[in-house]
Each structure stands twice: as C-alpha cells, then as structure tokens.
Design a protein around this motif. Structure first.
Motif, PDB file in Angstrom:
ATOM      1  N   MET A   1       0.837  -1.183   0.000  1.00 51.26           N
ATOM      2  CA  MET A   1       0.000   0.000   0.000  1.00 51.26           C
ATOM      3  C   MET A   1       0.880   1.244   0.000  1.00 51.26           C
ATOM      4  N   ASP A   2       0.463   2.222  -0.746  1.00 58.83           N
ATOM      5  CA  ASP A   2       1.192   3.478  -0.859  1.00 58.83           C
ATOM      6  C   ASP A   2       1.010   4.298   0.416  1.00 58.83           C
ATOM      7  N   ASN A   3       2.098   4.735   1.031  1.00 58.09           N
ATOM      8  CA  ASN A   3       2.047   5.548   2.244  1.00 58.09           C
ATOM      9  C   ASN A   3       2.277   7.017   1.935  1.00 58.09           C
ATOM     10  N   LYS A   4       1.694   7.476   0.860  1.00 57.30           N
ATOM     11  CA  LYS A   4       1.870   8.859   0.426  1.00 57.30           C
ATOM     12  C   LYS A   4       1.355   9.823   1.489  1.00 57.30           C
ATOM     13  N   ILE A   5       2.149  10.833   1.798  1.00 59.95           N
ATOM     14  CA  ILE A   5       1.772  11.890   2.737  1.00 59.95           C
ATOM     15  C   ILE A   5       2.008  13.223   2.036  1.00 59.95           C
ATOM     16  N   ILE A   6       0.958  14.025   1.999  1.00 56.65           N
ATOM     17  CA  ILE A   6       1.046  15.342   1.373  1.00 56.65           C
ATOM     18  C   ILE A   6       1.055  16.382   2.484  1.00 56.65           C
ATOM     19  N   LYS A   7       1.967  17.341   2.376  1.00 55.74           N
ATOM     20  CA  LYS A   7       2.175  18.332   3.426  1.00 55.74           C
ATOM     21  C   LYS A   7       1.705  19.707   2.961  1.00 55.74           C
ATOM     22  N   TYR A   8       1.000  20.391   3.859  1.00 58.87           N
ATOM     23  CA  TYR A   8       0.553  21.772   3.643  1.00 58.87           C
ATOM     24  C   TYR A   8       0.996  22.556   4.870  1.00 58.87           C
ATOM     25  N   GLU A   9       1.402  23.794   4.698  1.00 54.45           N
ATOM     26  CA  GLU A   9       1.809  24.550   5.881  1.00 54.45           C
ATOM     27  C   GLU A   9       1.548  26.038   5.737  1.00 54.45           C
ATOM     28  N   ASN A  10       1.390  26.657   6.905  1.00 52.88           N
ATOM     29  CA  ASN A  10       1.334  28.112   6.999  1.00 52.88           C
ATOM     30  C   ASN A  10       2.334  28.517   8.070  1.00 52.88           C
ATOM     31  N   GLU A  11       2.278  29.721   8.570  1.00 54.86           N
ATOM     32  CA  GLU A  11       3.282  30.162   9.541  1.00 54.86           C
ATOM     33  C   GLU A  11       3.111  29.516  10.917  1.00 54.86           C
ATOM     34  N   ASP A  12       1.930  28.925  11.198  1.00 51.85           N
ATOM     35  CA  ASP A  12       1.647  28.350  12.516  1.00 51.85           C
ATOM     36  C   ASP A  12       1.712  26.830  12.591  1.00 51.85           C
ATOM     37  N   ILE A  13       1.231  26.167  11.543  1.00 54.72           N
ATOM     38  CA  ILE A  13       1.085  24.711  11.590  1.00 54.72           C
ATOM     39  C   ILE A  13       1.517  24.048  10.291  1.00 54.72           C
ATOM     40  N   VAL A  14       1.779  22.757  10.400  1.00 53.36           N
ATOM     41  CA  VAL A  14       2.001  21.900   9.235  1.00 53.36           C
ATOM     42  C   VAL A  14       0.894  20.857   9.279  1.00 53.36           C
ATOM     43  N   VAL A  15       0.181  20.706   8.176  1.00 54.55           N
ATOM     44  CA  VAL A  15      -0.894  19.722   8.081  1.00 54.55           C
ATOM     45  C   VAL A  15      -0.439  18.622   7.137  1.00 54.55           C
ATOM     46  N   TYR A  16      -0.667  17.391   7.558  1.00 60.90           N
ATOM     47  CA  TYR A  16      -0.315  16.217   6.764  1.00 60.90           C
ATOM     48  C   TYR A  16      -1.598  15.502   6.362  1.00 60.90           C
ATOM     49  N   TRP A  17      -1.687  15.137   5.088  1.00 61.07           N
ATOM     50  CA  TRP A  17      -2.846  14.399   4.596  1.00 61.07           C
ATOM     51  C   TRP A  17      -2.370  13.101   3.963  1.00 61.07           C
ATOM     52  N   GLN A  18      -2.959  11.995   4.406  1.00 58.42           N
ATOM     53  CA  GLN A  18      -2.647  10.678   3.870  1.00 58.42           C
ATOM     54  C   GLN A  18      -3.851  10.201   3.055  1.00 58.42           C
ATOM     55  N   PRO A  19      -3.835  10.445   1.748  1.00 57.14           N
ATOM     56  CA  PRO A  19      -5.003  10.120   0.931  1.00 57.14           C
ATOM     57  C   PRO A  19      -5.370   8.647   0.926  1.00 57.14           C
ATOM     58  N   ASN A  20      -4.401   7.767   1.130  1.00 51.96           N
ATOM     59  CA  ASN A  20      -4.683   6.328   1.079  1.00 51.96           C
ATOM     60  C   ASN A  20      -5.503   5.833   2.274  1.00 51.96           C
ATOM     61  N   ILE A  21      -5.581   6.605   3.360  1.00 49.33           N
ATOM     62  CA  ILE A  21      -6.386   6.165   4.500  1.00 49.33           C
ATOM     63  C   ILE A  21      -7.612   7.060   4.716  1.00 49.33           C
ATOM     64  N   CYS A  22      -7.772   8.059   3.877  1.00 49.51           N
ATOM     65  CA  CYS A  22      -8.904   8.986   4.004  1.00 49.51           C
ATOM     66  C   CYS A  22     -10.212   8.245   3.751  1.00 49.51           C
ATOM     67  N   GLU A  23     -11.161   8.386   4.683  1.00 45.00           N
ATOM     68  CA  GLU A  23     -12.472   7.748   4.566  1.00 45.00           C
ATOM     69  C   GLU A  23     -13.496   8.669   3.903  1.00 45.00           C
ATOM     70  N   HIS A  24     -13.124   9.873   3.579  1.00 47.58           N
ATOM     71  CA  HIS A  24     -13.989  10.858   2.920  1.00 47.58           C
ATOM     72  C   HIS A  24     -15.264  11.116   3.722  1.00 47.58           C
ATOM     73  N   ALA A  25     -15.105  11.193   5.039  1.00 49.57           N
ATOM     74  CA  ALA A  25     -16.229  11.511   5.918  1.00 49.57           C
ATOM     75  C   ALA A  25     -16.675  12.961   5.736  1.00 49.57           C
ATOM     76  N   ALA A  26     -15.807  13.795   5.200  1.00 57.37           N
ATOM     77  CA  ALA A  26     -16.078  15.196   4.848  1.00 57.37           C
ATOM     78  C   ALA A  26     -16.307  16.099   6.055  1.00 57.37           C
ATOM     79  N   LEU A  27     -15.870  15.685   7.232  1.00 57.57           N
ATOM     80  CA  LEU A  27     -15.989  16.565   8.393  1.00 57.57           C
ATOM     81  C   LEU A  27     -15.136  17.815   8.202  1.00 57.57           C
ATOM     82  N   CYS A  28     -14.008  17.666   7.557  1.00 57.80           N
ATOM     83  CA  CYS A  28     -13.140  18.818   7.284  1.00 57.80           C
ATOM     84  C   CYS A  28     -13.811  19.776   6.306  1.00 57.80           C
TER      85      CYS A  28
END
Length: 71
Positions: free
Chosen positions: A1-28
């Motif tokens: 399984m692909d363990n791809k992690i995509i990183k997004y950041e601003n001056e305060d935080i770094v957010v990591y998204w792992q699309p291969n485990i995303c359940e698409h619950a859409a709470l975000c």
C-alpha cells in the motif's frame, strides 16, 4: 500500500494528509469549507482559515488521514 503523505503549511502549523487512509467523511469540508475544498488544487489552503479552528477540525478526522504539527 502506498504511504503517500502530502504536506501543507502556513506560519503556525504543518498539516499532513494521507489520501490512502482517508475515509472521505467530509468533516473537514463541512467544518471549514474555506480551507478544505474538494475539486480545488490544492484542496487544502491553510491561509484561508484560522489555525486554531483548523486544528479543531483536524482533531475530528475519524480516519486520522489529516494530522498536524504546530511550528
């Protein structure tokens, strides 16, 4: 399984998204649509929201596909 992690950041935080485990619950997407918008590239734009609010939304992710680290 692909363990791809995509990183997004601003001056305060770094957010990591792992699309291969995303359940698409859409709470975000429903919790912060200005930040998380499916169909837009990039689909996460941290500068469109408040970092504290974004963190609270990420904590609700049921699959833990979204995680964060404070800078």
């Amino acid at each position: 399984m692909d363990n791809k992690i995509i990183k997004y950041e601003n001056e305060d935080i770094v957010v990591y998204w792992q699309p291969n485990i995303c359940e698409h619950a859409a709470l975000c997407v429903h919790g912060a649509p200005e930040v998380f918008e499916v169909g837009r590239s990039p689909w996460i734009k941290l500068d469109n929201g408040n970092s504290k609010h974004i963190i609270n939304i990420i904590k609700q992710c049921p699959s833990r596909a979204l995680t964060y680290k404070c800078k």
